[in-house]
Design a protein around this motif. Structure first.
Motif, PDB file in Angstrom:
ATOM      1  N   ILE A 212      -3.397  -0.684  22.585  1.00  0.00           N
ATOM      2  CA  ILE A 212      -3.257  -0.705  21.136  1.00  0.00           C
ATOM      3  C   ILE A 212      -3.538  -2.109  20.614  1.00  0.00           C
ATOM      4  N   GLU A 213      -4.266  -2.177  19.503  1.00  0.00           N
ATOM      5  CA  GLU A 213      -4.409  -3.439  18.788  1.00  0.00           C
ATOM      6  C   GLU A 213      -4.139  -3.167  17.315  1.00  0.00           C
ATOM      7  N   TYR A 214      -3.731  -4.186  16.591  1.00  0.00           N
ATOM      8  CA  TYR A 214      -3.315  -4.002  15.208  1.00  0.00           C
ATOM      9  C   TYR A 214      -4.333  -4.626  14.252  1.00  0.00           C
ATOM     10  N   HIS A 215      -4.685  -3.836  13.239  1.00  0.00           N
ATOM     11  CA  HIS A 215      -5.625  -4.308  12.225  1.00  0.00           C
ATOM     12  C   HIS A 215      -5.036  -4.032  10.841  1.00  0.00           C
ATOM     13  N   ASP A 216      -5.465  -4.817   9.851  1.00  0.00           N
ATOM     14  CA  ASP A 216      -5.031  -4.564   8.480  1.00  0.00           C
ATOM     15  C   ASP A 216      -5.584  -3.223   8.014  1.00  0.00           C
ATOM     16  N   HIS A 217      -4.750  -2.466   7.326  1.00  0.00           N
ATOM     17  CA  HIS A 217      -5.119  -1.115   6.915  1.00  0.00           C
ATOM     18  C   HIS A 217      -4.420  -0.819   5.590  1.00  0.00           C
ATOM     19  N   VAL A 218      -5.092  -0.148   4.676  1.00  0.00           N
ATOM     20  CA  VAL A 218      -4.498   0.231   3.398  1.00  0.00           C
ATOM     21  C   VAL A 218      -3.983   1.659   3.506  1.00  0.00           C
ATOM     22  N   SER A 219      -2.666   1.830   3.323  1.00  0.00           N
ATOM     23  CA  SER A 219      -2.037   3.154   3.406  1.00  0.00           C
ATOM     24  C   SER A 219      -1.495   3.555   2.050  1.00  0.00           C
ATOM     25  N   PRO A 220      -1.473   4.872   1.757  1.00  0.00           N
ATOM     26  CA  PRO A 220      -0.761   5.330   0.564  1.00  0.00           C
ATOM     27  C   PRO A 220       0.743   5.187   0.791  1.00  0.00           C
ATOM     28  N   THR A 253       7.862   5.960   2.261  1.00  0.00           N
ATOM     29  CA  THR A 253       7.099   6.008   3.505  1.00  0.00           C
ATOM     30  C   THR A 253       5.640   5.665   3.258  1.00  0.00           C
ATOM     31  N   THR A 254       4.972   5.170   4.314  1.00  0.00           N
ATOM     32  CA  THR A 254       3.524   4.892   4.251  1.00  0.00           C
ATOM     33  C   THR A 254       2.728   5.978   4.960  1.00  0.00           C
ATOM     34  N   THR A 255       3.407   7.051   5.393  1.00  0.00           N
ATOM     35  CA  THR A 255       2.730   8.162   6.085  1.00  0.00           C
ATOM     36  C   THR A 255       3.098   9.481   5.428  1.00  0.00           C
ATOM     37  N   PRO A 256       2.535   9.765   4.248  1.00  0.00           N
ATOM     38  CA  PRO A 256       2.866  11.022   3.565  1.00  0.00           C
ATOM     39  C   PRO A 256       2.662  12.256   4.442  1.00  0.00           C
ATOM     40  N   TRP A 257       1.694  12.182   5.362  1.00  0.00           N
ATOM     41  CA  TRP A 257       1.400  13.357   6.198  1.00  0.00           C
ATOM     42  C   TRP A 257       2.559  13.756   7.102  1.00  0.00           C
ATOM     43  N   GLY A 410     -18.119  13.371  13.338  1.00  0.00           N
ATOM     44  CA  GLY A 410     -19.030  13.051  12.250  1.00  0.00           C
ATOM     45  C   GLY A 410     -18.929  11.614  11.780  1.00  0.00           C
ATOM     46  N   LYS A 411     -19.518  11.358  10.626  1.00  0.00           N
ATOM     47  CA  LYS A 411     -19.584   9.999  10.105  1.00  0.00           C
ATOM     48  C   LYS A 411     -18.218   9.459   9.712  1.00  0.00           C
ATOM     49  N   LYS A 412     -17.279  10.354   9.430  1.00  0.00           N
ATOM     50  CA  LYS A 412     -15.950   9.905   8.999  1.00  0.00           C
ATOM     51  C   LYS A 412     -14.971   9.785  10.158  1.00  0.00           C
ATOM     52  N   THR A 413     -15.489   9.811  11.402  1.00  0.00           N
ATOM     53  CA  THR A 413     -14.609   9.702  12.568  1.00  0.00           C
ATOM     54  C   THR A 413     -13.726   8.452  12.467  1.00  0.00           C
ATOM     55  N   GLY A 414     -12.412   8.669  12.645  1.00  0.00           N
ATOM     56  CA  GLY A 414     -11.475   7.560  12.579  1.00  0.00           C
ATOM     57  C   GLY A 414     -10.920   7.309  11.191  1.00  0.00           C
ATOM     58  N   LYS A 415     -11.461   7.992  10.173  1.00  0.00           N
ATOM     59  CA  LYS A 415     -10.932   7.854   8.811  1.00  0.00           C
ATOM     60  C   LYS A 415      -9.805   8.869   8.603  1.00  0.00           C
ATOM     61  N   PHE A 416      -8.869   8.543   7.684  1.00  0.00           N
ATOM     62  CA  PHE A 416      -7.806   9.493   7.386  1.00  0.00           C
ATOM     63  C   PHE A 416      -8.381  10.711   6.662  1.00  0.00           C
ATOM     64  N   ASN A 432       9.138  16.569  -6.729  1.00  0.00           N
ATOM     65  CA  ASN A 432       9.952  15.669  -5.907  1.00  0.00           C
ATOM     66  C   ASN A 432       9.230  14.378  -5.529  1.00  0.00           C
ATOM     67  N   LEU A 433       8.062  14.117  -6.126  1.00  0.00           N
ATOM     68  CA  LEU A 433       7.427  12.816  -5.936  1.00  0.00           C
ATOM     69  C   LEU A 433       7.899  11.910  -7.062  1.00  0.00           C
ATOM     70  N   LEU A 434       8.536  10.801  -6.694  1.00  0.00           N
ATOM     71  CA  LEU A 434       9.056   9.878  -7.697  1.00  0.00           C
ATOM     72  C   LEU A 434       8.023   8.827  -8.079  1.00  0.00           C
ATOM     73  N   ALA A 435       7.261   8.331  -7.102  1.00  0.00           N
ATOM     74  CA  ALA A 435       6.255   7.302  -7.377  1.00  0.00           C
ATOM     75  C   ALA A 435       5.321   7.227  -6.182  1.00  0.00           C
ATOM     76  N   ARG A 436       4.176   6.601  -6.389  1.00  0.00           N
ATOM     77  CA  ARG A 436       3.255   6.349  -5.276  1.00  0.00           C
ATOM     78  C   ARG A 436       2.492   5.069  -5.527  1.00  0.00           C
ATOM     79  N   GLY A 437       1.927   4.526  -4.434  1.00  0.00           N
ATOM     80  CA  GLY A 437       1.167   3.289  -4.540  1.00  0.00           C
ATOM     81  C   GLY A 437       0.295   3.119  -3.295  1.00  0.00           C
ATOM     82  N   ARG A 438      -0.125   1.883  -3.083  1.00  0.00           N
ATOM     83  CA  ARG A 438      -0.950   1.572  -1.912  1.00  0.00           C
ATOM     84  C   ARG A 438      -0.436   0.276  -1.297  1.00  0.00           C
ATOM     85  N   LEU A 439      -0.541   0.190   0.015  1.00  0.00           N
ATOM     86  CA  LEU A 439      -0.021  -0.987   0.721  1.00  0.00           C
ATOM     87  C   LEU A 439      -0.982  -1.390   1.824  1.00  0.00           C
ATOM     88  N   GLU A 440      -1.374  -2.667   1.839  1.00  0.00           N
ATOM     89  CA  GLU A 440      -2.151  -3.192   2.956  1.00  0.00           C
ATOM     90  C   GLU A 440      -1.180  -3.749   3.998  1.00  0.00           C
TER      91      GLU A 440
END
Length: 974
Positions: A212-220, A253-257, A410-416, A432-440
């Motif tokens: 595993i290696e860690y990279h910056d990623h933008v999550s909902p 949470t940063t993992t809505p799924w 396909g071309k989106k391999t590795g994308k959410f 029941n969703l109070l708010a949402r945003g994005r986080l790097e």
């Protein structure tokens, strides 16, 4: 001395001057010369071992951490293998018999991924290729790069038992790995468990921490309301009255799924929580917020303002304190599907903080290590499976069946994939969703595919860390004791690996892949337990030793099971974690390697190894897996000492990257400059920290190499035709020679100690300083006149040549591990028939050479010499003198300033024709002053010294007495 001596008589005295002569060239020409030296060496390692074994030398074992067999070597390989070669060669130099077997890691994801790419390029998916064909392609790929890297390591000058190299894919290696695995199986340390592990949907496999290696990623990011539906009797009746409206606990949470997998909410028992009522919303918004006045929300007091800001809440009222213990909530999607109709309990968890979020942690036990542990700790055993190996929701997941968390094709391999968005839309629909945003933020990715990974609950095989072994201690306790018993270089490595072992979970050893050593065992379908039968195990190991691990996948179960009914048993076809593979290498390299096992020669066992040497990242990789494997099967680590090095960066201290174009290719360095330049760079850096390399740094290395080469070249020239009959006894040596011998005595101790403790920088740097300071700037410069102009039997010249010989035999030994090609060339230039320089041990340096008095004397002399040299240089710039031999300086200083010159010729030390040392009896300054006077005497036509006795010999009127005597002796023999 001048290039063309002047002679009024017309005689050319150059032929009488003993100028240095040597075929050893000034320019190394290493790229052309080194391959020739490699040919001359032949099987150098075999010769060295035979020599040391004939001497009954003590055995020293360096166990090779296997590089991965894919691609050309890079600068990290070069650093690592060169450091290992320093160890091997220096231990031979110190008189050991050194056992070093180079090896390669062959199994695992990187090669598997590469072969998948090759098949995909031909239009074939992995599941369309038979396991036999796929594994065969992996084996061929690894074999190709073993051969390639072996040749590249040899070109670098690496010595080792390449004839008996090991590879984890060798049949006998795979058999040994399986045998080691069986030891864990049969001891009860192995178990099958269902836990969330790092899972790569793109590669369809679990990953180890080291993959595993860690990279910056933008999550909902989402803030979600969980309506409270029940409370324990311990709560005030006030809370139950809050049903109109119903209060909600808010999670972030940063993992809505993972919301469909939610089964609980964790809270911190020490965190202060409050019940809040919304009184007003922000106005002038471009969208309708999801909160409204009158809503009642439960959050940590410390985070309330941050939560309300995200939800666009303008004002609020805190109604009361709140203790979450005993509360139960509805799932936020319960209103949309009865599949979410279960209650969601509040669980106390020490992992919960009020540093960020809401003070509550959404708990999905199938998708997080902390979530799993807190779920199990509160007595829950069922862990829901929501996401399949491809990263899609299972068909039974309400509302979201089949949706992808991550795209795997396909071309989106590795994308959410669409899962995150779909979950958020349903939460909005359920109100029941109070708010949402994005986080790097920093997010885990697969080292190989570079795609994000997920935590996913899967059945896997684990080795217990906290179950007692036969010794009574757990594997964790045994490993921690082994760490304490190990020497670490640098010492900080001990704390690093210790903290990792203290906190690590059970060892996950199974992988769902094709290319690797299988968990070759059978499971009883009735009990779910591994089969324990020594005869079955023996048949499995024997079959793999003969036909390789492939036989496990192709042979009928009955071939292994014997009297057991195949219908009752399940064959495990998972493969072992590659770290288990490499962690087991000690079992088939340090134990006896016998001819009947396919080895050339009967090599003795030596377990544990004296040293393991790898990069600092291996504290969580090979060092740790070897530690756990050794402790689990033998009760201790397979090493006595561990040495770690840092990573190689570019000249600006940045990580090397092909895309950046800032890489340094070791093969290019070798081709353009020679392996000894690369090796000298390794010797000069502080390997314990990250080090840098680039064109400018390499040029500095080349400059250092020139100093070493020129020193050796001068010694070879000065020692031309040196004969042992010339040797002068120590007692008859002049003071300067005794000082140089003292420096040799000092350096000998430093070099031996530095090699013993793997401080290679502390070998080369003092030796470089000795060459440029004590030798070039002092000794060679002072003795140049004697070497060139004294008659051959003069005691001073003989003493100088004796000392230079002692310097030469030590320099060529001391530097042999670091720059072996150059030192071999130098040694064989002087001793063409004496055998390889690599086979020597460091010559013993007599303790009688220790001479603190001469060291102190020459420290004082050199302080005066520096002042005189500055004055002479100033006179040259002002053209008062042409060279030092034109000068006859008067050096004045306070009484006692020149006591160190007793018994010395000051002019010889200053390299002038003459000199006067004057003690000043006047008070005042303690400074030494120099008056540069011209030497007002005729110039000797041979040595160019201006001395009073020029012309004192009638036969040679243009020479000094010393030079006339030398020429008379020369004439008599020519």
């Amino acid at each position: 001395m001048a290039d063309t001596p002047e002679s009024p008589s017309g005689r050319d005295y150059r032929e009488t001057v003993f100028l240095p002569e040597t075929p050893f060239p000034m320019r190394g020409g290493l790229p052309q010369k080194e391959p020739l030296i490699l040919e001359q060496w032949g099987d150098l390692y075999g010769k060295l071992r035979a020599q040391r074994q004939s001497e009954s030398a003590p055995l020293y074992v360096l166990h090779d951490g296997p590089p991965y067999a894919n691609g050309d070597i890079h600068i990290g390989h070069a650093l690592n293998k060169t450091l290992k070669d320093f160890v091997v060669r220096s231990r031979f130099l110190l008189g050991y018999d050194v056992d070093y077997v180079p090896g390669w890691d062959c199994h695992g994801l990187p090669i598997e991924w590469k072969i998948e790419e090759e098949f995909r390029s031909k239009g074939r998916r992995k599941d369309e290729v038979s396991k036999d064909e796929f594994r065969s392609a992996c084996r061929a790929y690894a074999g190709k790069y073993i051969d390639l890297q072996r040749d590249q390591f040899l070109r670098l000058g690496i010595v080792g038992d390449f004839a008996n190299r090991y590879a984890t894919m060798d049949f006998k290696s795979e058999a040994a790995i399986v045998a080691e695995f069986h030891k864990f199986k049969n001891s009860g340390q192995l178990y099958r468990g269902s836990k969330p592990v790092m899972w790569s949907p793109v590669e369809r496999t679990a990953l180890a921490d080291a993959e595993i290696e860690y990279h910056d990623h933008v999550s909902p990011t989402i803030w979600v309301k969980f309506p409270v539906i029940a409370a324990s009797d311990d709560h005030d009746d006030d809370l139950l009255a809050f049903r109109n409206p119903t209060p909600s606990i808010v999670i972030w949470t940063t993992t809505p799924w993972t919301i469909p997998a939610n089964r609980a909410i964790s809270y911190g028992p020490e965190i202060a929580y409050g019940l809040y009522e919304v009184t007003a919303m922000e106005t002038g918004l471009e969208f309708e917020p999801w909160a409204a006045p009158g809503d009642r929300l439960i959050v940590a007091d410390k985070l309330a303002e941050e939560v309300f800001k995200a939800a666009k809440i303008a004002s609020w009222t805190r109604l009361s304190d709140l203790n979450p213990s005993g509360l139960e909530c509805a799932h936020p999607l319960a209103a949309l599907d009865p599949g979410y109709g279960f209650s969601v309990p509040l669980l106390s968890g020490d992992h919960v903080t009020d540093d960020a979020g809401t003070g509550f942690v959404h708990t999905a036990p199938g998708h997080g290590a902390d979530d799993f542990e807190v779920w199990k700790a509160h007595g829950h055993h069922e862990v829901p499976d929501t996401v399949d190996p491809d990263g899609a929701y299972y068909p039974g997941v309400p509302l979201f069946a089949g949706l992808k968390v991550l795209e795997t094709e396909g071309k989106k391999t590795g994308k959410f994939g669409p899962a995150n968005g779909a979950v958020m839309e349903k939460l909005i629909e359920a109100k029941n969703l109070l708010a949402r945003g994005r986080l790097e933020h920093s997010y885990p990715h697969s080292w190989r595919s570079k795609a994000p990974v997920i935590f996913r609950n899967t059945p896997q095989w684990f080795i217990r860390m906290d179950e007692p072994l036969k010794s009574g201690d757990t594997l964790r306790e045994t490993a921690l004791q082994a760490i304490d018993d190990t020497a670490f270089h640098p010492a900080g490595g001990k704390n690093r690996i210790r903290s990792m072992v203290e906190g690590r979970p059970d060892w996950l050893v199974s992988r769902q892949r094709a290319w690797g050593t299988p968990l070759a065992m059978f499971i009883d379908k009735q009990t779910g337990q591994p089969l324990h039968d020594a005869e079955v195990d023996a048949r499995i190991v024997a079959a793999i030793a003969e036909g390789g691990a492939d036989v496990w996948f192709t042979a009928p179960d009955a071939d292994f099971l014997g009297q057991h009914d195949p219908a009752r048993y399940e064959k495990v076809e998972d493969i072992l974690d590659v770290w288990f593979d490499s962690g087991s290498t000690h079992a088939f390299t340090l134990d006896p390697r016998l001819p009947e096992n396919g080895y050339a020669g009967n090599l003795p066992a030596h377990w544990p190894a004296d040293l393991y040497l790898e990069g600092s990242d291996q504290h969580r990789g090979w060092f740790q897996s070897s530690l756990l494997e050794g402790c689990g099967t033998r009760g201790r680590a397979p090493f006595k000492a561990v040495l770690t090095h840092g990573f190689t960066l570019d000249e600006n201290g940045e990580k090397m990257s092909k895309s950046k174009g800032n890489t340094t290719d070791p093969l290019t360095i070798i081709k353009e400059s020679g392996a000894d330049i690369l090796r000298l760079w390794v010797a000069l850096v502080d390997y314990s920290d990250d080090q840098r390399i680039g064109k400018q740094i390499l040029q500095t290395t080349v400059d250092a190499y020139r100093k070493l080469r020129n020193t050796v070249r001068y010694l070879l020239g000065a020692l031309s035709d040196f004969d042992e009959a010339e040797r002068v006894a120590y007692a008859d040596m002049p003071p300067l020679e005794k000082f140089i011998l003292h420096r040799l005595w000092e350096l000998d101790g430093q070099v031996r100690s530095a090699y013993e403790t793997y401080r290679f920088q502390d070998v080369v740097r003092p030796v470089l300083e000795f060459c440029s300071g004590d030798l070039s700037a002092l000794y060679f410069d002072i003795r140049k006149d004697s070497l060139y102009c004294d008659r051959p039997d003069a005691i001073r010249r003989r003493a100088a040549r004796t000392v230079m010989h002692e310097v030469f035999v030590r320099l060529t030994a001391w530097l042999a591990p670091l720059t072996p090609f150059t030192m071999e060339e130098a040694w064989t230039t002087l001793y063409p028939d004496a055998g390889t320089n690599c086979g020597r041990v460091i010559p013993q340096t007599p303790d009688a050479w220790r001479n603190a008095e001469e060291a102190a004397r020459w420290a004082s002399v050199q302080s005066v010499l520096e002042v005189v040299n500055d004055a002479l240089e100033a006179a040259r710039r002002e053209k008062t003198i042409g060279g030092a031999l034109d000068a006859w300086p008067t050096v004045t200083g306070p009484a006692g300033s020149f006591a160190a010159f007793d018994g010395l010729d000051a002019a010889e030390v200053f390299r002038t024709s003459g000199a006067e040392l004057v003690d000043s009896d006047q008070g005042g300054s303690d400074a030494i002053s120099v008056a540069v006077n011209l030497a007002d005497y005729p110039k000797c036509a041979r040595s160019w010294r201006r001395v009073p006795d020029v012309g004192s010999d009638a036969d040679y009127p243009e020479l000094s007495a010393r030079d006339a005597d030398a020429v008379r002796a020369w004439d008599a023999t020519h």
